[in-house]
Enzyme design. Structure first.
Site, PDB file in Angstrom:
ATOM      1  N   GLY A 267      -6.350  -3.466   1.916  1.00  0.00           N
ATOM      2  CA  GLY A 267      -6.345  -3.505   0.421  1.00  0.00           C
ATOM      3  C   GLY A 267      -5.030  -4.191   0.109  1.00  0.00           C
ATOM      4  CB  ALA A 268      -4.394  -6.828  -2.661  1.00  0.00           C
ATOM      5  CG  ASP A 269      -3.253  -0.995  -2.400  1.00  0.00           C
ATOM      6  OD1 ASP A 269      -4.076  -1.456  -1.688  1.00  0.00           O
ATOM      7  OD2 ASP A 269      -3.568   0.183  -2.722  1.00  0.00           O
ATOM      8  NE  ARG A 270      -3.590   1.772   2.120  1.00  0.00           N
ATOM      9  CZ  ARG A 270      -3.761   2.761   2.746  1.00  0.00           C
ATOM     10  NH1 ARG A 270      -3.010   2.998   3.948  1.00  0.00           N
ATOM     11  NH2 ARG A 270      -4.240   3.767   2.137  1.00  0.00           N
TER      12      ARG A 270
ATOM     13  CB  SER B  86      -3.522   4.596 -12.975  1.00  0.00           C
ATOM     14  OG  SER B  86      -2.822   4.514 -11.885  1.00  0.00           O
TER      15      SER B  86
ATOM     16  CG  ASN C  21     -10.170   2.861  -6.333  1.00  0.00           C
ATOM     17  OD1 ASN C  21     -10.669   1.994  -6.750  1.00  0.00           O
ATOM     18  ND2 ASN C  21      -9.556   3.164  -5.161  1.00  0.00           N
TER      19      ASN C  21
END
Length: 127
Positions: free
Chosen positions: A117-120, A21, A19
């Protein structure tokens, strides 16, 4: 006297669009060779991303490194398309975008896996 910079072959680029960077990691094998961060700005175009990345990489490596794989995860879908176009324009490789439905091998034992979330998911895969 100019400093000769090593040209790295067969690099993997990993991109994490958050969100606030966007983090880029440049790997030769399992070794992180460089990392860069850009602020997340939805109004940037693919041309702007391409120019910024080319500038950062030429400053770090002296040229554009040879890239064989690009993997991207994003919690900001509106940026994924323009950033993906920029990455493909630079290296001729479409990024693998980790999103709901992509098989990672990580078991998702949550009630709503599509909301995770894809980041997780990618962080769990990297661990």
């Amino acid at each position: 006297m100019s400093k000769v910079r090593e040209v790295i072959q067969d690099m993997t680029v990993v991109v994490d669009v958050g969100n606030t960077s966007i983090a880029f990691g440049w790997f030769a094998g399992k070794e992180l060779r460089s990392e860069h961060h850009l602020s997340t700005q939805e109004q940037r175009t693919s041309d702007e991303y391409e120019a910024l990345l080319a500038l950062l990489l030429r400053r770090r490596f002296g040229c554009l490194p040879k890239v064989s794989r690009i993997v991207m995860c994003s919690v900001v879908p509106s940026i994924s398309a323009s950033l993906g176009v920029a990455l493909q324009s630079l290296w001729g490789i479409a990024p693998l975008v980790v999103c709901p439905g992509v098989k990672t091998g990580v078991p998702l034992r949550v009630q709503e896996p599509h909301a995770l979330g894809a980041d997780r998911v990618v962080n769990a895969l990297a661990a």
